[in-house]
Structures are given as structure tokens and as C-alpha cells.
Design a protein around this motif. Structure first.
Motif, PDB file in Angstrom:
ATOM      1  N   ARG A 159      19.247  32.594  33.031  1.00  0.00           N
ATOM      2  CA  ARG A 159      17.833  32.434  32.686  1.00  0.00           C
ATOM      3  C   ARG A 159      17.421  30.966  32.719  1.00  0.00           C
ATOM      4  N   VAL A 174      17.284  29.729  36.410  1.00  0.00           N
ATOM      5  CA  VAL A 174      16.109  30.238  37.123  1.00  0.00           C
ATOM      6  C   VAL A 174      14.844  29.546  36.629  1.00  0.00           C
ATOM      7  N   LYS A 175      14.775  29.291  35.336  1.00  0.00           N
ATOM      8  CA  LYS A 175      13.602  28.626  34.778  1.00  0.00           C
ATOM      9  C   LYS A 175      13.482  27.187  35.292  1.00  0.00           C
ATOM     10  N   GLN A 194      13.302  25.768  40.875  1.00  0.00           N
ATOM     11  CA  GLN A 194      12.313  26.499  41.662  1.00  0.00           C
ATOM     12  C   GLN A 194      12.715  26.653  43.133  1.00  0.00           C
ATOM     13  N   PRO A 210      16.577  40.987  33.456  1.00  0.00           N
ATOM     14  CA  PRO A 210      15.484  40.003  33.315  1.00  0.00           C
ATOM     15  C   PRO A 210      15.513  38.919  34.400  1.00  0.00           C
ATOM     16  N   VAL A 211      16.693  38.483  34.764  1.00  0.00           N
ATOM     17  CA  VAL A 211      16.820  37.454  35.804  1.00  0.00           C
ATOM     18  C   VAL A 211      16.459  38.042  37.161  1.00  0.00           C
ATOM     19  N   GLU A 244      14.447  40.526  37.791  1.00  0.00           N
ATOM     20  CA  GLU A 244      12.998  40.729  37.850  1.00  0.00           C
ATOM     21  C   GLU A 244      12.261  39.411  38.092  1.00  0.00           C
ATOM     22  N   THR A 245      12.698  38.341  37.442  1.00  0.00           N
ATOM     23  CA  THR A 245      12.070  37.035  37.642  1.00  0.00           C
ATOM     24  C   THR A 245      12.258  36.568  39.078  1.00  0.00           C
ATOM     25  N   LEU A 246      13.455  36.710  39.597  1.00  0.00           N
ATOM     26  CA  LEU A 246      13.722  36.286  40.981  1.00  0.00           C
ATOM     27  C   LEU A 246      12.884  37.087  41.970  1.00  0.00           C
ATOM     28  N   ALA A 285      10.019  38.528  41.446  1.00  0.00           N
ATOM     29  CA  ALA A 285       8.616  38.108  41.306  1.00  0.00           C
ATOM     30  C   ALA A 285       8.363  36.806  42.059  1.00  0.00           C
ATOM     31  N   ARG A 286       9.390  35.977  42.181  1.00  0.00           N
ATOM     32  CA  ARG A 286       9.289  34.707  42.910  1.00  0.00           C
ATOM     33  C   ARG A 286       9.642  34.869  44.393  1.00  0.00           C
TER      34      ARG A 286
END
Length: 125
Positions: free
Chosen positions: A42, A45-46, A49, A67-68, A70-72, A74-75
Motif C-alpha cells: 500500500r 503504490v501510494k 506513481q 485493496p492494492v 483495486e488501486t492498481l 484504477a490507475r
């Protein structure tokens, strides 16, 4: 093959993390990590970029990778799941049917090929 692509490696088994990292570097990619926990993933990834693709283990010592992942996604980061588990956590496969899940162990060339494919798929979307 990976031509400088920045690939995040999230794997809690140090030997496997080293093998994947070496494979990426031999394929002319740049390894981000490797990291061995959900917390580290996390944070990475935060703060970073410039991740082009990721190889993710599903079950880490401090939780599952959802969670990771899903974040990836989305990016628009290409994701390959490399796991000893039977598949993706509940609901993830339905939300992301295009994610390839590789069961450990896999031939090294297949991992590189799937990283390339995952990156192309999100770039085309």
C-alpha cells in the motif's frame, strides 16, 4: 522484452520474490520492490506513481492483496496474479475478469509474457 517497464513485485516468500525480480531484470524491466506485506505494498503504490505493471501474490501475512489490486487497476496498471491459492479473493474475478491468475510454480517465460500482455491490455483500454 520489458524494455524498462517498472514492475511492482508483491510476494511474501523471499526466495520467490528474488526469483521474480531476477526474471524481470533479465527481461530488461525495472523492479519496484519487492515488497512482502500488504502494508508495504500500500505504501509503495501510494508513493510511486510510475508503476507500469505488477506481479501480485494474493495471500500475504497481513491480509489479501485486494485493496492494492483495486488501486492498481484504477490507475490502469497491468496486473498479473501469481499465487499458490486457488484464485482471486471473492468478487475480484467478477470485477476484473481479464486478470490472469497463475498458479505457482510457472515457467519463467510465461510470467514475462503475461506481464507484457497485462500492460498492453490496460494501455489499449
Amino acid at each position: 522484452m520489458l524494455n524498462g517497464m517498472r514492475v511492482l513485485v508483491v510476494e511474501d516468500d523471499p526466495a520467490i520474490a528474488t526469483d521474480i525480480s531476477d526474471l524481470i531484470e533479465r527481461a530488461e524491466g525495472e523492479v519496484v520492490g519487492p515488497v512482502g506485506s500488504l502494508r508495504e505494498a500500500r505504501q509503495t503504490v501510494k508513493s510511486d506513481q510510475a508503476i507500469d505493471a505488477a506481479v501480485l501474490d494474493v495471500n500475504l501475512g497481513d491480509g489479501d492483496i485486494t485493496p492494492v489490486l483495486e488501486t492498481l487497476r484504477a490507475r490502469h496498471v497491468g496486473v498479473v496474479v501469481y499465487t499458490g491459492a486457488s484464485g482471486l479473493p471473492a468478487g475480484v474475478g467478477e470485477r476484473h475478469p481479464d486478470i490472469v491468475v497463475l498458479q505457482k510454480p510457472v515457467q519463467p517465460g510465461r510470467i514475462v509474457g503475461e506481464i507484457q500482455r497485462a500492460r498492453r491490455a490496460v494501455s489499449a483500454a
